[in-house]
Each structure stands twice: as C-alpha cells, then as structure tokens.
Design an enzyme around this catalytic site. Structure first.
Site, mmCIF file in Angstrom:
data_model
loop_
_atom_site.group_PDB
_atom_site.id
_atom_site.type_symbol
_atom_site.label_atom_id
_atom_site.label_comp_id
_atom_site.label_asym_id
_atom_site.label_seq_id
_atom_site.Cartn_x
_atom_site.Cartn_y
_atom_site.Cartn_z
ATOM 1 N N CYS A 109 90.443 -9.479 45.290
ATOM 2 C CA CYS A 109 89.421 -8.587 45.189
ATOM 3 C C CYS A 109 88.640 -8.598 43.585
ATOM 4 O O CYS A 109 87.595 -7.966 43.550
ATOM 5 C CB CYS A 109 89.814 -7.327 45.753
ATOM 6 S SG CYS A 109 90.353 -7.262 47.399
ATOM 7 N N HIS A 233 85.009 -1.966 42.473
ATOM 8 C CA HIS A 233 85.391 -2.733 43.945
ATOM 9 C C HIS A 233 85.286 -1.779 45.122
ATOM 10 O O HIS A 233 85.819 -0.637 44.775
ATOM 11 C CB HIS A 233 86.577 -3.273 43.872
ATOM 12 C CG HIS A 233 87.346 -3.920 44.974
ATOM 13 N ND1 HIS A 233 86.654 -4.627 45.893
ATOM 14 C CD2 HIS A 233 88.503 -3.525 45.327
ATOM 15 C CE1 HIS A 233 87.327 -4.935 46.991
ATOM 16 N NE2 HIS A 233 88.641 -4.255 46.537
ATOM 17 N N ASN A 263 85.805 -3.094 52.955
ATOM 18 C CA ASN A 263 86.181 -3.846 51.960
ATOM 19 C C ASN A 263 86.166 -5.325 52.025
ATOM 20 O O ASN A 263 86.718 -5.934 52.909
ATOM 21 C CB ASN A 263 87.747 -3.559 51.318
ATOM 22 C CG ASN A 263 88.397 -4.313 50.480
ATOM 23 O OD1 ASN A 263 87.954 -5.250 49.749
ATOM 24 N ND2 ASN A 263 89.613 -3.821 50.090
HETATM 25 O O1 UT7 Z 1 91.340 -4.406 47.886
HETATM 26 C C1 UT7 Z 1 92.500 -3.710 47.983
HETATM 27 C C2 UT7 Z 1 92.888 -3.571 49.356
HETATM 28 N N1 UT7 Z 1 93.797 -2.371 49.611
HETATM 29 C C3 UT7 Z 1 93.415 -1.243 49.446
HETATM 30 O O2 UT7 Z 1 92.570 -0.580 48.786
HETATM 31 C C4 UT7 Z 1 94.372 -0.100 50.190
HETATM 32 C C5 UT7 Z 1 94.809 1.023 49.337
HETATM 33 N N2 UT7 Z 1 95.172 2.245 50.312
HETATM 34 C C6 UT7 Z 1 94.283 2.947 51.169
HETATM 35 O O3 UT7 Z 1 93.324 2.610 51.097
HETATM 36 C C7 UT7 Z 1 94.960 3.964 51.824
HETATM 37 O O4 UT7 Z 1 96.389 4.211 51.496
HETATM 38 C C8 UT7 Z 1 94.921 3.842 53.357
HETATM 39 C C9 UT7 Z 1 93.578 3.938 53.721
HETATM 40 C C10 UT7 Z 1 95.323 2.458 53.845
HETATM 41 C C11 UT7 Z 1 95.854 4.808 54.135
HETATM 42 O O5 UT7 Z 1 95.317 6.122 53.632
HETATM 43 P P1 UT7 Z 1 96.518 7.213 53.440
HETATM 44 O O6 UT7 Z 1 95.797 8.445 53.003
HETATM 45 O O7 UT7 Z 1 97.182 6.748 52.126
HETATM 46 O O8 UT7 Z 1 97.351 7.283 54.562
HETATM 47 P P2 UT7 Z 1 98.969 7.170 54.920
HETATM 48 O O9 UT7 Z 1 99.179 5.591 54.913
HETATM 49 O O10 UT7 Z 1 99.595 8.188 53.978
HETATM 50 O O11 UT7 Z 1 99.057 7.866 56.350
HETATM 51 C C12 UT7 Z 1 98.871 9.375 56.728
HETATM 52 C C13 UT7 Z 1 99.175 9.482 57.954
HETATM 53 C C14 UT7 Z 1 100.373 8.535 58.766
HETATM 54 O O12 UT7 Z 1 100.758 9.545 59.795
HETATM 55 P P3 UT7 Z 1 101.951 10.591 59.570
HETATM 56 O O13 UT7 Z 1 103.008 9.692 59.221
HETATM 57 O O14 UT7 Z 1 101.503 11.405 58.060
HETATM 58 O O15 UT7 Z 1 102.364 11.151 60.826
HETATM 59 C C15 UT7 Z 1 99.695 7.481 58.893
HETATM 60 O O16 UT7 Z 1 100.660 7.119 60.150
HETATM 61 O O17 UT7 Z 1 98.033 8.576 58.771
HETATM 62 C C16 UT7 Z 1 98.596 7.537 59.712
HETATM 63 N N3 UT7 Z 1 97.605 6.552 59.721
HETATM 64 C C17 UT7 Z 1 96.561 6.725 60.552
HETATM 65 N N4 UT7 Z 1 95.738 7.426 61.389
HETATM 66 C C18 UT7 Z 1 94.941 7.500 61.991
HETATM 67 C C19 UT7 Z 1 97.625 5.443 59.106
HETATM 68 N N5 UT7 Z 1 96.556 4.918 59.500
HETATM 69 C C20 UT7 Z 1 95.730 5.535 60.510
HETATM 70 C C21 UT7 Z 1 94.610 5.251 61.102
HETATM 71 N N6 UT7 Z 1 94.154 6.225 61.923
HETATM 72 N N7 UT7 Z 1 93.963 4.053 60.956
#
Ligand code: UT7
Length: 311
Positions: A109, A233, A263
């Site tokens: 990226c 980005h 993204n």
């Molecule tokens: O170019 C670089 C590419 N990558 C990035 O930039 C990614 C960087 N990271 C992120 O953008 C974020 O970490 C994510 C958007 C991927 C995830 O957001 P988050 O606020 O870090 O969520 P999390 O992983 O802490 O998950 C929170 C909850 C979890 O449930 P529990 O364990 O609290 O019950 C996940 O299982 O949200 C759940 N979850 C979802 N729920 C609904 C994870 N993905 C989803 C989803 N829909 N798509």
C-alpha cells in the site's frame, strides 16, 4: 536545473460496485459495523492490474498532453501483478504503445509514494518523463469467507505523469521505511488469499503514518500547519483519524475516497489525490503531504509542492 513535477493525472475504477449490504449476504456482518469500524460503504471489484493501469495511464498521458513516444520510463506500483511474470508493467507498456523500460515495484500500500520518490530520482538522473501508476486488484486475492478482511478491500488504479520541467523542486521531503519484522501480520502467499492480524496492523499503522509524515515534513523544513492537504493511504478512517490527532492535523485537511473505494492498496493515494484535484481542493503552490503504510510493513511519505503546468 529543471525539476520533476506532476503534469498529468487520472484514475480508473472497475464498473462493478460491491456495497456493504452485498457483503452482508456473503459473511456475518452488517453495513453499520463496516461503516463504523472502517468508514467504508462500497468498493469497486473485478479489475485486473493490466486493464486498470492501461486505462489510468492512457488518461494521465492525455491530461499531460503527451503521447506514448514521450514517456522515458514506466513505473508500476502493485502487489497484485496479474502474473508471476512477465511483470504487469511489461504488458501495460505494450498496451500503451510505450517504447521505454518498464518496472513493477512492490511496496504494497506504500507503493505509490515509493514510486513517486523513485520517479523523481530518475528525473534528477536525466529522464524527461516518467509514467507512474499505482494499481491493485485486491478482490482477486481476498478471502470472501473471512469477515475480518473481506469488508476492507477493493480494486483501482491511479496514474501520474512526472516531467522534468518545474522551475522549483516539487518534491521537498520524503521518507521511505520498511520493517520486515512485521512481515507476518499482513501477507498473501503465491496462489493464496490475504491473511491479516487487523488489530496489530492498525496499531502499527498509526505509528508508521506519524513517523513517516514527521520525517518527511522535517526533511522538507515544514510543519503540519504548512500542509494544505494530506493525502493519506485509504485503509481505515479510524487509522487516519488517530494518526491525524498525533500529528496535530484537523480531519478537514484529509483527502478521502475510502467510503466509495475501500482499501485499494497502491491505488489509494492517487485515487484520493485526483478526487481532490477534481473537487478543486488543490491549488497551485499548495503543499501536499502524501503518507501511507502497508504490508512489509512498509511506510512512506512525501511532501510535494503542487506545481501543475499553467493553462
Ligand atoms: O493497507 C493495510 C491493510 N490493513 C488495514 O489497514 C487493517 C487495519 N485494521 C483494521 O482496519 C481493523 O482492525 C479491522 C477493521 C480489520 C477490525 O476492526 P477492529 O475494531 O480492530 O475489530 P476487532 O478485530 O477488534 O473485532 C471486534 C469484534 C470482534 O468480535 P468480539 O470478539 O468482540 O465478539 C470480531 O469478531 O468485531 C467482530 N468482527 C466483525 N463483526 C462484524 C470482526 N469483523 C467483523 C465484521 N462484521 N466484518
């Protein structure tokens, strides 16, 4: 001595749009969750790097008012080359009718900013015109059963022509960095799909954006108050907000297309930049800060003075 400056620009997005509601039919997620946690509403999918790059490259040359015979080098920033080899840049070079060298660059990226800095060095080395394209087709390597990643990514391309014609330098400061110790938190094996530790990428991304931006601004001898527009980005609105807070930048100084593109990796910065140009948000003389991060983990920032040819 003339300096490199951007004289043409264009983007390309595939026609097919995938909304959050479309994704909610594929995995256990909701439009609300995706919008709140990422800022994304829809993304374009179904492109190939060679097609999207060719379209964007052709249109960028038209904006610059030049033809294929004028380009001295093609740099294609991508981490999703259509084949293992030949390079996608070789295919795009032929499709555009160029008669020059062609290089794929993979800094994920961060690729567009890596490419911009590299292009400027080639211009300083004596080339007259470089066509730089940032293009990625992430939908093809997305695991559409993994809700932790599939909500984030899309396809797109953005291209700029960089010419040795500016009276003043337009690249004022830059920073390129790579931290291979974090290679395992975001990767895609040959023939595989994207694997990501989202939380760890998020944490490191905020710091990487801050460091890269600070280093580039320090080298340019400017502060965040001098920057007219930041082109970050487009990965996650919360990453942009957190890094802007650390840099003392208000969010109204961010170029944003994330909500409608997702993204798009190496395409994300030129997509946001061209959107801002089209919206009249960038004026001649403005200082722009381009800053990104990605798999590697790579990070990159550049401060440029916007110096398009006057009509
Ligand atoms: O170019 C670089 C590419 N990558 C990035 O930039 C990614 C960087 N990271 C992120 O953008 C974020 O970490 C994510 C958007 C991927 C995830 O957001 P988050 O606020 O870090 O969520 P999390 O992983 O802490 O998950 C929170 C909850 C979890 O449930 P529990 O364990 O609290 O019950 C996940 O299982 O949200 C759940 N979850 C979802 N729920 C609904 C994870 N993905 C989803 C989803 N829909 N798509």
């Amino acid at each position: 001595m003339p300096h490199g400056r951007i004289t043409g620009w264009a983007t390309h997005l595939p026609d097919k749009v995938l909304t959050n509601d479309d994704i909610a039919k594929m995995v256990d997620t909701t439009d609300e969750w995706i919008r709140e946690r990422s800022g994304i509403t829809s993304r374009h999918v179904g492109g190939t790097v060679t097609e999207m790059s060719t379209e964007a490259g052709k249109a960028a040359m038209a904006t610059a008012g030049i033809g294929p015979e004028d380009i001295d080098l093609l740099l294609l920033a991508t981490c999703t080359s259509d084949q293992q080899f030949p390079s996608s840049s070789a295919v795009v070079q032929h499709a555009l009718g160029l008669t020059c060298g062609a290089i794929d660059m993979n800094a994920a990226c961060s690729g567009f900013v890596y490419g911009l800095v590299t292009a400027m060095q080639f211009i300083d080395g004596g080339l007259d015109r470089v066509l730089l394209i940032g293009s990625d087709a992430l939908a093809a390597i997305t695991d559409w059963t993994d809700r932790g990643t599939c909500v984030l990514f899309g396809d797109g391309a953005g291209a700029v022509v960089i010419e040795r014609s500016g009276e003043e330098p337009s690249l004022l400061g830059w920073d390129l960095m790579s931290d291979g110790s974090a290679a395992g938190i975001l990767y895609c094996d040959h023939g595989g799909k994207i694997v990501m530790n989202g939380k760890e990428v998020f944490r490191r991304a905020v710091l990487a954006m801050e460091n890269a931006a600070t280093n580039a601004m320090d080298r340019a001898g400017v502060t965040s108050g001098d920057i007219a527009l930041v082109i970050p980005h487009q990965a996650n609105i919360r990453i942009i907000e957190a890094s802007f807070k650390r840099l003392g930048l208000p969010m109204d100084r961010a170029a944003m297309v994330l909500h409608r593109t997702g993204n798009t990796s190496a395409a994300s910065i030129p997509l946001a930049m061209v959107d801002a140009i089209d919206a009249g948000r960038i004026q001649p003389g403005d200082l722009l800060l381009l800053v990104g991060f990605g798999a590697g983990m790579s990070s990159a920032a550049a401060v440029i003075r916007w110096d398009p040819p006057q009509a």
